[in-house]
Scaffold this motif. Structure first.
Motif: not given
Length: 351
Positions: A22-25, A315-319
């Motif tokens: 889950s480190d992968n957005e 911007v969301g689950l990744a900056i």
């Protein structure tokens, strides 16, 4: 998940398969499940969505994810491992048995595993379907981002207050509570506040003086009066995974006339860009409007000077995610969440 189903039909595939932690957005977005070890997400062409996880993670996955949960044991991994003697090959065979012979995989899938999968099935690579899905936020996602932003503002306010309360030593350096106020200390003030609020932050920028002419220079050492201090702060909510992003330029005392003029023009460019943003407008048009405004005001961009980065980004689950407010920016859609952060940078003057 209409986007994935459309991609499956377009590529004539049986299932979309992702294999990551889950480190992968994208995995976090699709699965709603948090795990540091890799697991498998499957979306079949009939709309069925599954996670294949270890038995250890089964009950937690059932609690956290909206997907149907299948254990590796139930999917036949143990027997395949005994047959192949290789975990990667067994995993690939397990996926093929569960999903079918024509698979669509994300661009981010590790090359080594994709090649193992190609030995058992026909594999097509999807570049941006999930990225496009993530770009259009739901009302719930927008509220999560807004909540992070409110906490972000509270943490930055503490840093601004420290600069406001700082005294100035005989060399123009800032002192806070009888010791030098440094970039590192300003970051620590925000970091400690964010930690208490359930946020995680890294690479926070607190630069001063000449360093402000270098975008993304983190800043180091003592801060000084009558100099621009740039704060670029983008924490992530540990529970939800969503980011917020904000930049502020402050000063203890009046900086140079040139910095003050740059500040005013950047503020005006930001207001102009915000006024243009709406569904149906291209990110390129918004970026170019800001760039043209700078040029009209006499601020030339050349090499490492001027307006040398994009106007903003999703911007969301990744900056940094879609959509882009840049020369390559596409059409904005309802549900997009974007930053608007014009800037001017001139070595020898500041930013």
């Amino acid at each position: 998940m209409a986007g994935i189903l459309e991609a499956l039909e377009e590529n004539q595939c049986d299932a979309y398969v992702a294999y990551d932690s889950s480190d992968n957005e994208d995995m976090r977005y699709l699965s709603g499940f948090l795990a540091t070890d890799p697991y498998i997400y499957v979306c079949r062409k009939d709309g069925g969505k599954f996670l294949i996880v270890s038995s250890m993670e089964e009950l937690r996955a059932r609690r956290e994810s909206p997907c149907s949960i299948v254990t590796r044991t139930a999917a036949g991994f143990a027997e395949l491992l005994q047959e192949t003697g290789d975990a990667e090959s067994a995993t690939a065979r397990m996926i093929q048995n569960f999903c079918g012979n024509r698979l669509l995989v994300p661009y981010s899938m590790p090359v080594g595993f994709a090649r193992a999968l190609e030995k058992t099935a026909e594999v097509s690579v999807d570049r941006d379907t999930v990225l496009s899905m993530r770009a259009k936020k739901t009302a719930d996602e927008i509220e999560k981002i807004r909540a992070v932003q409110k906490k972000n503002e509270a943490g930055v306010a503490l840093a601004v207050d420290a600069v406001r309360k700082a005294e100035v030593d005989e060399n123009g350096g800032l002192l806070f509570e009888d010791s030098p106020l440094t970039s590192e200390r300003l970051r620590a003030i925000m970091h400690e506040a964010f930690f208490r609020m359930g946020l995680d932050d890294k690479d926070t920028i607190a630069s001063c003086g000449a360093d402000t002419a270098l975008p993304h220079a983190k800043g180091e050492g003592q801060l000084f009066a009558n100099q621009p201090i740039v704060l670029d702060v983008f924490p992530r909510d540990i529970e939800t995974g969503y980011f917020a992003d904000m930049t502020r330029t402050i000063s203890k005392g009046k900086p140079s006339d040139e910095i003050c003029r740059m500040y005013e023009v950047v503020h005006e460019a930001k207001e102009l860009a915000v006024s243009l943003i709406r569904a149906g407008v291209s990110g390129a048009d918004v970026h170019n409007a800001a760039a043209d405004y700078f040029a009209e005001k006499g601020y030339v961009t050349a090499g490492t000077s001027g307006f040398i980065h994009s106007l903003g980004h999703g911007v969301g689950l990744a900056i940094h995610e879609n959509p882009s407010l840049s020369v390559r920016g596409g059409i904005l859609e309802e549900g997009n969440v974007v930053t608007v952060e014009p800037g001017l940078y001139y070595p020898g003057i500041g930013g």
